[in-house]
Design a protein around this motif. Sequence first.
Motif, PDB file in Angstrom:
ATOM      1  N   GLU A 169     -57.157 -67.650 -74.369  1.00 57.43           N
ATOM      2  CA  GLU A 169     -58.566 -67.335 -74.550  1.00 57.43           C
ATOM      3  C   GLU A 169     -59.330 -68.559 -75.000  1.00 57.43           C
ATOM      4  O   GLU A 169     -58.861 -69.338 -75.821  1.00 57.43           O
ATOM      5  CB  GLU A 169     -58.744 -66.211 -75.584  1.00 57.43           C
ATOM      6  CG  GLU A 169     -58.259 -64.859 -75.104  1.00 57.43           C
ATOM      7  CD  GLU A 169     -58.660 -63.768 -76.061  1.00 57.43           C
ATOM      8  OE1 GLU A 169     -59.853 -63.669 -76.343  1.00 57.43           O
ATOM      9  OE2 GLU A 169     -57.769 -63.055 -76.536  1.00 57.43           O
ATOM     10  N   THR A 210     -62.212 -62.264 -63.600  1.00 56.08           N
ATOM     11  CA  THR A 210     -62.782 -62.886 -64.802  1.00 56.08           C
ATOM     12  C   THR A 210     -61.807 -63.837 -65.487  1.00 56.08           C
ATOM     13  O   THR A 210     -62.106 -64.346 -66.568  1.00 56.08           O
ATOM     14  CB  THR A 210     -63.213 -61.807 -65.809  1.00 56.08           C
ATOM     15  OG1 THR A 210     -62.092 -60.963 -66.130  1.00 56.08           O
ATOM     16  CG2 THR A 210     -64.337 -60.945 -65.247  1.00 56.08           C
ATOM     17  N   MET A 262     -64.958 -55.042 -76.052  1.00 57.57           N
ATOM     18  CA  MET A 262     -64.070 -56.089 -75.537  1.00 57.57           C
ATOM     19  C   MET A 262     -64.737 -56.795 -74.357  1.00 57.57           C
ATOM     20  O   MET A 262     -65.277 -56.142 -73.468  1.00 57.57           O
ATOM     21  CB  MET A 262     -62.734 -55.483 -75.097  1.00 57.57           C
ATOM     22  CG  MET A 262     -61.698 -56.530 -74.661  1.00 57.57           C
ATOM     23  SD  MET A 262     -60.109 -55.789 -74.174  1.00 57.57           S
ATOM     24  CE  MET A 262     -59.527 -55.180 -75.756  1.00 57.57           C
ATOM     25  N   SER A 263     -64.715 -58.132 -74.346  1.00 55.51           N
ATOM     26  CA  SER A 263     -65.371 -58.896 -73.299  1.00 55.51           C
ATOM     27  C   SER A 263     -64.645 -58.744 -71.972  1.00 55.51           C
ATOM     28  O   SER A 263     -63.468 -58.373 -71.912  1.00 55.51           O
ATOM     29  CB  SER A 263     -65.430 -60.376 -73.688  1.00 55.51           C
ATOM     30  OG  SER A 263     -64.132 -60.932 -73.706  1.00 55.51           O
ATOM     31  N   SER A 264     -65.373 -59.057 -70.889  1.00 54.71           N
ATOM     32  CA  SER A 264     -64.776 -58.944 -69.556  1.00 54.71           C
ATOM     33  C   SER A 264     -63.619 -59.926 -69.387  1.00 54.71           C
ATOM     34  O   SER A 264     -62.648 -59.629 -68.685  1.00 54.71           O
ATOM     35  CB  SER A 264     -65.841 -59.200 -68.489  1.00 54.71           C
ATOM     36  OG  SER A 264     -66.410 -60.489 -68.643  1.00 54.71           O
ATOM     37  N   THR A 265     -63.720 -61.092 -70.050  1.00 58.68           N
ATOM     38  CA  THR A 265     -62.636 -62.073 -69.959  1.00 58.68           C
ATOM     39  C   THR A 265     -61.362 -61.534 -70.584  1.00 58.68           C
ATOM     40  O   THR A 265     -60.268 -61.685 -70.035  1.00 58.68           O
ATOM     41  CB  THR A 265     -63.040 -63.380 -70.660  1.00 58.68           C
ATOM     42  OG1 THR A 265     -64.230 -63.892 -70.044  1.00 58.68           O
ATOM     43  CG2 THR A 265     -61.931 -64.417 -70.559  1.00 58.68           C
ATOM     44  N   ARG A 266     -61.480 -60.899 -71.742  1.00 62.91           N
ATOM     45  CA  ARG A 266     -60.302 -60.331 -72.410  1.00 62.91           C
ATOM     46  C   ARG A 266     -59.723 -59.177 -71.610  1.00 62.91           C
ATOM     47  O   ARG A 266     -58.503 -59.022 -71.524  1.00 62.91           O
ATOM     48  CB  ARG A 266     -60.676 -59.866 -73.823  1.00 62.91           C
ATOM     49  CG  ARG A 266     -60.980 -61.000 -74.788  1.00 62.91           C
ATOM     50  CD  ARG A 266     -61.239 -60.477 -76.180  1.00 62.91           C
ATOM     51  NE  ARG A 266     -61.455 -61.555 -77.128  1.00 62.91           N
ATOM     52  CZ  ARG A 266     -61.681 -61.374 -78.420  1.00 62.91           C
ATOM     53  NH1 ARG A 266     -61.738 -60.138 -78.925  1.00 62.91           N
ATOM     54  NH2 ARG A 266     -61.865 -62.408 -79.218  1.00 62.91           N
TER      55      ARG A 266
END
Length: 311
Positions: A310, A262, A1-5
């Motif tokens: 997102e 983020t 999972m990305s840091s943004t998510r």
Amino acid sequence: MSSTRIGLLFVCLAGILWGTGGLALEILRDHSPMSVLTVSAYRMLIAAVALLVASFARCRGSHLVALVRARPVRAVVVGLGTGAYQALYFGSVATAGVTVATVVSLGLAPVLLAVVDLVRARRRTATRSTVRLTLVVSSALSGLVLVSMASGMASGMASGAASGANAVGPQPVLGLLLAIASGSVYAATTALGSTLLASGDVDPLALTTVATTAGAVGLVPVVLAGGGPFVTSDPTALGTLAYLGIFTMALAYGLFYAGLRTTRSGAAVVATLLEPVTAAVAAAVLLGERLGLLGIVGSVLILAAVAGLED
């Protein structure tokens, strides 16, 4: 999972925790005559103690010292802003009613921060960003209005026609101005916190701790001016105060500021609109209040807005 998510997930969890605060407040008011402002001050004070303990338990004392030395004014302003918009919101509830206060104060912030995000966006992506943010904010605000209307109708039916007639509040103009001030301070505080964390050298736990401590100190004179009672010996009230301080303040704001590292401030404020959705669902499940078609549609619109955050 990305840091943004992950960051967006943290902010969503913060909104959900904040949404349980209304139910906890109702329980507390059934067991203690303390004013809402007094409860709010205790909430921040308990959170400050819990965060200080957590900071030193996790050996983050050096981060606290570094933040106080490097950016003391900004960190304190974030805390005072947090206490201020809560006090302004409670004042708006008392003078204009819950629906007006919630829609204006929570609804104004994402609009203001969405505009800021658009201004900061690069020119080549401005058109696409404008369309997407317009859809997200419109969906979020429409959902907020519907959920607030549904909650107001449910409260009116539960408390009877007499109180329902006063749902607008005794001083609607003053309440509206307080709600506008609350939403503006909320937006500014979130933007400032986001700017601090974007530098990369500010620890979210340290910022939460310093800001919460400053907010608790700032609320003290407001509470003293409002009058007592200031204490309670009821065990249920004390337990609820602990829950409000530890979960809806310390943990929730810790997650919120961790997510802000983020997540854009505009997107974060939209995500926190899960707060009224959580409050409406909790009231329906635990208090037997009917969510109704308006509440269901509003909740879906807010969830759709959060899902559309997102990139």
